[in-house]
Scaffold this motif. Structure first.
Motif, PDB file in Angstrom:
ATOM      1  N   LYS A  28      48.687  -9.300  11.724  1.00 46.91           N
ATOM      2  CA  LYS A  28      49.590  -9.366  10.568  1.00 46.91           C
ATOM      3  C   LYS A  28      49.658  -8.034   9.822  1.00 46.91           C
ATOM      4  O   LYS A  28      50.047  -7.977   8.671  1.00 46.91           O
ATOM      5  CB  LYS A  28      49.142 -10.476   9.598  1.00 46.91           C
ATOM      6  N   LYS A  29      49.240  -6.957  10.505  1.00 45.87           N
ATOM      7  CA  LYS A  29      49.340  -5.579   9.984  1.00 45.87           C
ATOM      8  C   LYS A  29      48.376  -5.287   8.840  1.00 45.87           C
ATOM      9  O   LYS A  29      48.651  -4.474   7.973  1.00 45.87           O
ATOM     10  CB  LYS A  29      50.768  -5.243   9.546  1.00 45.87           C
ATOM     11  N   SER A  31      44.628  -3.778   8.050  1.00 40.47           N
ATOM     12  CA  SER A  31      43.690  -2.914   8.775  1.00 40.47           C
ATOM     13  C   SER A  31      42.460  -3.706   9.223  1.00 40.47           C
ATOM     14  O   SER A  31      42.087  -4.714   8.620  1.00 40.47           O
ATOM     15  CB  SER A  31      43.259  -1.739   7.888  1.00 40.47           C
TER      16      SER A  31
END
Length: 166
Positions: A28-29, A31
């Motif tokens: 889901k982007k 980090s």
């Protein structure tokens, strides 16, 4: 030594169980480090919340049990040796004799085991965080111990076992 192996295995299992959640957040982007921190924060937060939730009733029950124990102990010390029933007199003699010391040590050992368990849980969580944060390095280290022809197959087996546990 066996306890160290059990803690090691449990930490690997916890890391494998949490890895799908971490990977989901990474997809889901978010980090990897933030995902790792968030999942472990939620795990530790859940444990602390559970302890806080049961803490108040548990403290009240422990207080009541302690009060009952003290009352019972005082009664046993004063009444049992002379006026107690035969069973109570025998129990009093058994617990106050040198042979009764292991029984008392067992009672106090239970309290020590209770706190030792919390320490072990902390070790498991910390080690699982380490395994999760450094997964590739850990896999390379483990595979370097194998003969040169086995690492690809061993890596596939390891990852399939880890996915099944997770």
């Amino acid at each position: 030594f066996s306890m160290a192996i059990v803690l090691f295995a449990l930490s690997l299992a916890v890391a494998a169980a949490l890895r799908p959640s971490i990977n989901y957040l990474v997809e889901k982007k978010i980090s990897r480090k933030l995902s790792l921190g968030l999942v472990y924060f939620l795990l530790i937060g859940s444990i602390v919340s559970f302890l806080l939730l049961i803490g108040q009733p548990l403290a009240q029950d422990l207080q009541r049990a302690t009060d009952d124990f003290v009352t019972g102990y005082e009664r046993a010390i004063t009444v049992w040796p002379s006026q107690g029933k035969l069973f109570q007199q025998d129990l009093y003699r058994a617990l106050t004799s040198p042979e009764g010391v292991p029984a008392l040590e067992g009672i106090f050992g239970a309290a020590q085991d209770f706190f030792s368990t919390f320490g072990r849980i902390a070790i498991i969580i910390i080690l699982s965080l380490y395994w999760s944060a450094d997964q590739l390095r850990f896999e390379r280290l483990g595979l370097s111990l194998l003969p040169a022809e086995h690492p690809p197959k061993a890596l596939r087996v390891w990852r399939s076992v880890e996915a099944a546990v997770g």
